[in-house]
Design a protein around this motif. Structure first.
Motif, PDB file in Angstrom:
ATOM      1  N   ARG A   1      -1.394  15.320  -3.515  1.00 55.94           N
ATOM      2  CA  ARG A   1      -2.722  15.202  -3.482  1.00 55.94           C
ATOM      3  C   ARG A   1      -3.409  13.980  -3.289  1.00 55.94           C
ATOM      4  N   VAL A   2      -2.917  13.264  -2.395  1.00 49.10           N
ATOM      5  CA  VAL A   2      -2.941  11.104  -2.166  1.00 49.10           C
ATOM      6  C   VAL A   2      -3.027  11.853  -0.555  1.00 49.10           C
ATOM      7  N   ALA A   3      -3.754  11.211   0.333  1.00 51.82           N
ATOM      8  CA  ALA A   3      -4.061  11.108   1.578  1.00 51.82           C
ATOM      9  C   ALA A   3      -4.548   9.702   1.264  1.00 51.82           C
ATOM     10  N   ILE A   4      -4.509   8.501   2.781  1.00 54.65           N
ATOM     11  CA  ILE A   4      -5.315   7.241   3.036  1.00 54.65           C
ATOM     12  C   ILE A   4      -6.196   7.504   4.646  1.00 54.65           C
ATOM     13  N   HIS A   5      -7.554   7.083   4.060  1.00 56.32           N
ATOM     14  CA  HIS A   5      -8.296   7.245   5.469  1.00 56.32           C
ATOM     15  C   HIS A   5      -8.544   5.525   5.936  1.00 56.32           C
TER      16      HIS A   5
ATOM     17  N   LEU B   1       3.048   1.141   7.534  1.00 55.58           N
ATOM     18  CA  LEU B   1       2.801   1.502   6.524  1.00 55.58           C
ATOM     19  C   LEU B   1       3.984   3.040   6.313  1.00 55.58           C
ATOM     20  N   ARG B   2       3.928   3.881   7.745  1.00 45.94           N
ATOM     21  CA  ARG B   2       4.585   5.476   7.917  1.00 45.94           C
ATOM     22  C   ARG B   2       5.631   5.071   7.609  1.00 45.94           C
ATOM     23  N   THR B   3       6.828   3.854   8.237  1.00 45.95           N
ATOM     24  CA  THR B   3       8.107   3.374   8.330  1.00 45.95           C
ATOM     25  C   THR B   3       8.514   2.455   6.616  1.00 45.95           C
ATOM     26  N   ALA B   4       7.540   2.159   6.014  1.00 48.02           N
ATOM     27  CA  ALA B   4       7.544   2.030   4.681  1.00 48.02           C
ATOM     28  C   ALA B   4       8.017   3.308   3.933  1.00 48.02           C
ATOM     29  N   LEU B   5       6.831   3.877   4.276  1.00 43.04           N
ATOM     30  CA  LEU B   5       6.469   6.053   3.338  1.00 43.04           C
ATOM     31  C   LEU B   5       8.149   6.394   3.567  1.00 43.04           C
TER      32      LEU B   5
ATOM     33  N   ALA C   1       5.894  12.271  -2.761  1.00 45.00           N
ATOM     34  CA  ALA C   1       6.038  13.743  -3.557  1.00 45.00           C
ATOM     35  C   ALA C   1       7.057  14.721  -3.234  1.00 45.00           C
ATOM     36  N   THR C   2       6.356  14.537  -1.841  1.00 44.76           N
ATOM     37  CA  THR C   2       6.331  16.247  -1.003  1.00 44.76           C
ATOM     38  C   THR C   2       7.233  15.889   0.371  1.00 44.76           C
ATOM     39  N   ASP C   3       7.403  16.995   0.707  1.00 43.37           N
ATOM     40  CA  ASP C   3       7.445  16.423   2.194  1.00 43.37           C
ATOM     41  C   ASP C   3       6.529  16.832   2.797  1.00 43.37           C
ATOM     42  N   ALA C   4       5.571  16.865   2.816  1.00 46.58           N
ATOM     43  CA  ALA C   4       4.200  16.379   3.632  1.00 46.58           C
ATOM     44  C   ALA C   4       4.048  15.293   3.783  1.00 46.58           C
ATOM     45  N   GLY C   5       4.624  14.352   2.737  1.00 46.41           N
ATOM     46  CA  GLY C   5       4.264  12.506   2.851  1.00 46.41           C
ATOM     47  C   GLY C   5       2.188  12.884   2.393  1.00 46.41           C
ATOM     48  N   ILE C   6       1.670  11.316   2.915  1.00 40.27           N
ATOM     49  CA  ILE C   6       0.832  10.833   2.496  1.00 40.27           C
ATOM     50  C   ILE C   6       0.373  10.717   4.087  1.00 40.27           C
TER      51      ILE C   6
ATOM     52  N   VAL D   1       0.886  -0.793   0.159  1.00 37.86           N
ATOM     53  CA  VAL D   1      -0.067   0.185  -0.374  1.00 37.86           C
ATOM     54  C   VAL D   1       1.318   1.614  -0.090  1.00 37.86           C
ATOM     55  N   ALA D   2       2.281   1.294   0.650  1.00 38.09           N
ATOM     56  CA  ALA D   2       2.567   2.494   0.598  1.00 38.09           C
ATOM     57  C   ALA D   2       3.308   2.611  -0.337  1.00 38.09           C
ATOM     58  N   ARG D   3       3.922   1.704  -1.005  1.00 39.45           N
ATOM     59  CA  ARG D   3       4.001   1.926  -2.503  1.00 39.45           C
ATOM     60  C   ARG D   3       3.004   2.328  -3.643  1.00 39.45           C
ATOM     61  N   LYS D   4       2.030   1.828  -3.431  1.00 42.10           N
ATOM     62  CA  LYS D   4       0.785   2.549  -4.529  1.00 42.10           C
ATOM     63  C   LYS D   4       0.338   3.507  -4.441  1.00 42.10           C
ATOM     64  N   LEU D   5       0.143   4.198  -2.822  1.00 40.09           N
ATOM     65  CA  LEU D   5       0.470   5.718  -2.480  1.00 40.09           C
ATOM     66  C   LEU D   5       1.159   6.437  -2.917  1.00 40.09           C
ATOM     67  N   ALA D   6       2.407   5.743  -3.296  1.00 40.07           N
ATOM     68  CA  ALA D   6       3.489   7.606  -3.055  1.00 40.07           C
ATOM     69  C   ALA D   6       4.056   7.112  -4.631  1.00 40.07           C
TER      70      ALA D   6
END
Length: 372
Positions: free
Chosen positions: A101-105, A138-142, A167-172, A86-91
């Motif tokens: 532009r991407v966040a996860i709930h 997830l956080r660790t992988a990102l 892609a940005t410092d804001a992360g997911i 999931v981390a790779r999919k999101l990033a």
């Protein structure tokens, strides 16, 4: 504070009060719905989750590519896909769509029947612990600059590593919802944004205080989102008449669904197990159809435990002020979706959303003038 307006998109038109119209996955509707949110001034849209719904990552990609700046919030149920995947999919999606532009709930509950459709027979008491561990991995992988190991209750990783990072410092950003004791502990420990249903003001104040206290024990701060279903018209009387029409249309559709005479609407699965969040809404609905002057729970009572269904009713100015009272409590993100999904989005862009933003700005300015 900074206010953020969230909507919710689907792949076909329909709601509790409106018969499903069109194919289950209508690419043009997804594009039109996404663009309408962007034009109306929404910041982000939620893509719901259920074990029988279209894939949220694919829908999110379509929405992102159809718009210029609209952000997405992808609902995800831990337990079926490894957190490293999931981390790779999101990033990857973050990079392909402009970044930031991407966040996860994260949804831990849902009905047992819906869980089992995807092969998950775990007990509810275990799901929140699994969600907490999922978010940790997830956080660790990102973020990990080197391969990592993880040996937990639900996940075991050896040499885990994602070459692609946000892609940005804001992360997911990580969103979460749930009101059981286990949910509060997980959300306080791991979430960036804690999602709440539109309960009466006093109850929301209690929820915020409880989560803040739990988060403080972990040395963390958490933001809050509130989900409601605004019903807006030019006058207050017209708004309440509109609410009554929605009630009657929903009642008719429920009866037709029971006899198999129409396509059923399936409420988006953003709820936790009925025994906590949805049951609390039902208690409020049984106590009164209206709370805090204009928070209407008629649809909540009619449809039963189905998640986000409470509706502030009134003119745009009245509804904006009702929502801003939650802003005063610490809610900074408002997820609003309509019973006429596309039409309501267009209407809200004319008055409700500008009034929400202006009201929040004025409150922020007044707060800044207060002595420290």
């Amino acid at each position: 504070m900074s206010i953020e307006i969230l909507g919710m998109i689907a792949t076909t038109a329909g709601s509790e009060s409106r018969r499903l119209d069109g194919p289950l996955v209508d690419p043009q509707y997804v594009r039109d719905f996404s663009r309408a949110h962007e034009a109306a001034g929404f910041d982000r849209v939620l893509i719901g989750y259920s074990a029988s719904a279209p894939d949220g990552f694919a829908v999110a990609a379509a929405a992102l590519h159809a718009t210029d700046a609209l952000k997405v919030l992808i609902a995800h149920r831990p337990g079926f896909v490894a957190p490293t995947i999931v981390a790779r999919k999101l990033a990857t999606l973050d990079h392909l769509t402009g970044g930031g532009r991407v966040a996860i709930h994260h949804i831990s509950g849902g009905s047992d029947a819906d869980q089992r459709r995807d092969g998950d027979f775990s007990a509810k008491r275990d799901r929140y612990r699994r969600t907490g561990e999922f978010i940790e991995v997830l956080r660790t992988a990102l973020t990990a600059a080197e391969p990592f190991d993880h040996d937990g209750e639900f996940y075991r990783i050896q040499g885990g590593f994602s070459a692609v990072k946000p892609a940005t410092d804001a992360g997911i950003p990580i969103y979460f919802g749930g009101l059981s004791d286990g949910a509060v502990e997980v959300g306080a420990a791991y979430a960036d944004v804690y999602m709440l249903f539109g309960e009466p003001l006093a109850d929301v104040a209690e929820r915020i205080a409880a989560v803040r206290a739990a988060a403080a024990a972990h040395g963390r701060d958490v933001e809050f989102s509130l989900s409601t279903r605004p019903i807006v018209a030019a006058t207050e009387d017209e708004a309440w008449a509109k609410a009554q029409r929605i009630y009657e249309e929903t009642e008719t559709l429920i009866a037709q669904n029971a006899t198999g005479n129409t396509l059923a609407f399936t409420a988006p699965a953003q709820r936790e197990e009925v025994s906590v969040s949805a049951d609390l809404l039902q208690r409020h609905a049984r106590a009164s159809d209206v709370h805090d002057e204009r928070l209407w729970l008629g649809i909540t009572r009619l449809t039963g435990p189905s998640g986000n269904s409470t509706a502030p009713v009134g003119t745009p100015a009245q509804v904006a002020e009702a929502l801003l009272k939650y802003y005063d409590l610490g809610v900074t993100k408002f997820l609003i979706r309509g019973f006429d999904p596309l039409g309501d989005v267009v209407q809200w862009g004319d008055e409700l959303i500008p009034l929400l933003r202006e009201g929040a700005r004025l409150r922020d300015e007044a707060s800044a003038l207060q002595p420290a």
